[in-house]
Structures are given as C-alpha cells and as structure tokens.
Scaffold this active site. Structure first.
Site, PDB file in Angstrom:
ATOM      1  N   ASP A 162       0.820  -1.229   0.000  1.00  0.00           N
ATOM      2  CA  ASP A 162       0.000   0.000   0.000  1.00  0.00           C
ATOM      3  C   ASP A 162       0.849   1.271   0.000  1.00  0.00           C
ATOM      4  OD1 ASP A 162      -2.022  -1.814   0.102  1.00  0.00           O
ATOM      5  OD2 ASP A 162      -2.840  -1.187   2.026  1.00  0.00           O
ATOM      6  N   ASP A 185      -0.636  -4.515  -3.798  1.00  0.00           N
ATOM      7  CA  ASP A 185      -1.617  -3.432  -3.987  1.00  0.00           C
ATOM      8  C   ASP A 185      -0.985  -2.068  -3.748  1.00  0.00           C
ATOM      9  OD1 ASP A 185      -3.422  -5.532  -4.257  1.00  0.00           O
ATOM     10  OD2 ASP A 185      -4.103  -5.404  -2.175  1.00  0.00           O
TER      11      ASP A 185
END
Length: 324
Positions: A162, A185
């Site tokens: 992230d 991600d």
C-alpha cells in the site's frame, strides 16, 4: 494627546499586520535539516503558508533525510514542494497498520499510516522522495492523497504494501517520470490518476494495483509509456485486482517485465468482479506484454479506442485541467 495615542495604536496595528503577513507573498521558503536555512523541518514551512493562497508558494527542501509525518491541509492550495536532489532529499516515517495507537489496544489501520497526506488542491511535488520505511508488518502508506489537481514530477515513492493511496473519488492526479515500488496493492484507491513515463517496481509476487473506481467515473488508473520491473526472484505479479467491483485500470504503450503473469489480471477471488471490472491494455511490449493468455474478461483496446484516451479526456471530470 488623543491624536498621539491614535497614531501609536495605528503604528502598533500596522506592525502586527506586517508581522502576521511575513510569509504572505510568492517568495520561496527554504528548508535545510542541517540548520542552514530558515526552517529545519518541512512541516514548519507548511505551517506558515497562508490559507487559500491565490499565488504559488514554493518550498525548496535541501538534501537531507527528514523524519516527519506530514499533512498538507485542505485550506492550503498552490504549494510546490521541490527537493534539491530526488534520491537524497527524503521525507520518511515508519508507521504501519498493526501499530497500537497510544492509550488503546486498537491498531492504527491502513489509512493512518501515511508519511505524507495531501488534502489541499493544486499541490505539486518535484525531485523528492516520500518513503514509508516500516518493517514488513502490515500495510504502510507513503503517500495518501485526497486533494484534486495534484502533480508529481520526478519523485520516488518507496514502501512495501500500500505505498501510494489515491484516496478520494473524483480527484485527479498526474505522475510524470516517477519511481514507485512496493509489494502488494501498492497503487490503490478510487482517484483518477495518469502515470506517464514512470517506473513501477514489484518487490514480491503479488499485485501492482488495487483500484476502487466508482461505477460512474469513466477512468481510473492510466499507465502510459511506463516500465514495470521487479526484484530478483519475483516471477508472478498481476497488473491489478479490483478492490471494488468497477475498478478501471489501463496499461498502454508500456514495457512489462517477465514477472507479469500471463493472465495479467486477478478477480480477487470473486467471479462477479469479472462482469464489472474494467481492465484494459493497448500496445504493451516486453516479456510480460503478451496478450495471448490474458484473462478473458479483460480487454485489448483498438488503436482508435486508445488514441481517444488523452489526459484532457481522462481529467475532464468536473472541469478542465491539463497538468503541467
């Protein structure tokens, strides 16, 4: 005597106004960690900027490592933070999602872990590194954006899971010649963002993007002429998986390394996402650019379709904006 008193009061008020407005001008502010400039911390320079400026204010940050957790608040517009040297002007912090918040057993969670959070509009970063250097113990955001018309030029964003959170739907971000690295991600969120000539590095077998674009927003993440690379030993990376059902992500004219798996896209364990996610490619090259075995629910755009996708069209959400 009364006239003299009024005169003295007037002088005092003028002096106070002058002092209050010391930084109310377009002059550049200088920051140096070694004490050779007026400010030693970036946050101190941000704090003196006037709310809702109608001029552009540059904060020039000299080489050094600045351990700061920063917010550019919503009332600050038109600030430009410029590093002296991209690789050696570093703003860093080390929060991660599983840290316990002070006085409680509650974990911090992903969205409080940022090193830099941008709430203001019209903000530009140039030639600087934003890093979350926490251990790999959970999600750890380096850049968290909520403002509109944000521009990032020749910057580095370093982290693990992230790294870059584009945190507000309907906002527009432009990344030009930037370097972004992470594990899982590491580019995620609901904003509309254009990545031009960027290098995207995967540090583990996982996923590059996790878009959550709303159904009523046509464009989410557009990567144009970017290069996707990976650490040694990384062999299976997906271009994206849908954090929300209508995720939109497009890679066009990009060079995709051998670490990009043949399927290209993942449904996040939910076949229903295959009917809604908007995953597209056009004219990609490299060992990972072969579209022959791509997920059947993704699309290869035609030349005509790809030509119609321009920054002007992608950013025409609420009004026209063409980034510098």
């Amino acid at each position: 005597m009364k006239r003299l008193t009024l005169l003295l009061i007037g002088v005092a008020v003028a002096t106070l106004v002058s002092a209050a407005n010391k930084y109310d001008n377009p002059d550049t502010l200088f920051v140096a960690r070694d004490g050779t400039a007026e400010f030693r911390n970036v946050d101190d320079a941000i704090e003196v900027c006037r709310a809702f400026m109608d001029y552009r204010k540059v904060i020039f940050v000299k080489r050094g490592t600045y351990k700061e957790k920063l917010i550019i608040p919503s009332w600050l517009d038109n600030i430009e933070i410029v590093g002296e040297d991209r690789d050696h002007t570093i703003i860093t912090y080390d929060d991660h999602a599983n840290i316990k918040m002070a006085g409680t057993e509650k974990a911090m969670g992903t969205f409080r872990t940022y090193t830099l959070k941008i709430e203001g509009n019209g903000i530009t970063l140039k030639n600087i590194t934003i890093e979350n250097n926490s251990a790999r113990l959970g999600q750890a955001v380096a850049l968290h954006t909520e403002g509109d018309r944000l521009t990032f030029i020749n910057c580095r964003f370093l982290g693990h899971q992230d790294t870059v959170y584009t945190g507000k739907a309907g906002t527009r971000l432009f990344f030009n010649n930037c370097y972004i690295e992470g594990t899982t991600d590491f580019i995620f969120g609901p904003s509309t963002a254009w990545f031009e000539d960027c290098t995207i590095k995967s540090k583990s077998n996982s996923y590059v993007t996790a878009a959550s674009i709303p159904q009523d927003v046509q464009y989410g993440y557009v990567f144009n002429r970017c290069k996707l690379i990976a650490d040694e030993g990384v062999t299976k990376v997906y271009l994206g998986r849908p954090w929300r059902p209508y995720a939109h992500t497009l890679f066009m004219n990009c060079e995709l390394g051998a670490h990009i798996c043949a399927e290209g896209w993942h449904n996040w364990g939910n076949e229903a996402n295959e009917k809604t996610a908007r995953y597209q490619e056009y004219n990609n090259s490299g060992a990972g650019g072969d579209s022959a075995k791509r997920a059947a629910w993704s699309r290869q755009l035609s030349q005509k379709e790809a030509k119609a996708i321009t920054k002007e069209r992608v950013f025409a959400i609420s009004n026209s904006w063409i980034p510098e």
